[in-house]
Motif scaffolding. Sequence first.
Motif, PDB file in Angstrom:
ATOM      1  N   CYS A 219     -13.555 -10.729   4.398  1.00 49.46           N
ATOM      2  CA  CYS A 219     -14.290 -10.507   3.145  1.00 49.46           C
ATOM      3  C   CYS A 219     -13.518 -11.182   1.995  1.00 49.46           C
TER       4      CYS A 219
ATOM      5  N   CYS B 111     -10.149  -9.522   1.135  1.00 53.13           N
ATOM      6  CA  CYS B 111      -9.082  -9.742   2.121  1.00 53.13           C
ATOM      7  C   CYS B 111      -8.570 -11.181   2.062  1.00 53.13           C
TER       8      CYS B 111
ATOM      9  N   CYS C  39     -10.178  -3.753   0.723  1.00 56.24           N
ATOM     10  CA  CYS C  39     -11.162  -4.432   1.573  1.00 56.24           C
ATOM     11  C   CYS C  39     -12.586  -4.044   1.175  1.00 56.24           C
TER      12      CYS C  39
ATOM     13  N   CYS D 140     -10.327  -9.096   8.954  1.00 56.11           N
ATOM     14  CA  CYS D 140     -11.480  -9.141   8.060  1.00 56.11           C
ATOM     15  C   CYS D 140     -11.424 -10.406   7.195  1.00 56.11           C
TER      16      CYS D 140
HETATM   17 ZN   LIG Z   1     -11.939  -7.112   4.086  1.00 54.90          ZN
END
Ligand SMILES: [Zn+2]
Length: 99
Positions: A62, A65, A52, A60
């Motif tokens: 991002c 992810c 991550c 999450c």
């Molecule tokens: Zn993440």
Amino acid sequence: MKFESVIGNENVKDYLRKNLETNNILHSYLFLGTEGIGKLKLSKEFAKFVLCLKNQEENCTCKSCLCYQGGNHPDFTVINEDGNTIKIEDVRNLTRKNY
Ligand SMILES: [Zn+2]
């Protein structure tokens, strides 16, 4: 990281937590053991957390992810054994993928 969704494996979870807390994350981990003890689930949770790029929370979003959840993160690969062996072709594909 709590590994709440993984049942048992307390010694392994403690070891992984300690690695995270001390920022002593190894370049690779090998999860071995009998079938059905949660190796794959635990390894996937650990990998997602380590990879991550943001807040390391369950939902999450991002880039890392999202790639991981999409099943195409370049730094995470699962090799399934064939009987009690891993095929050389699987290892070659892994090598080609990462270099
Ligand atoms: Zn993440």
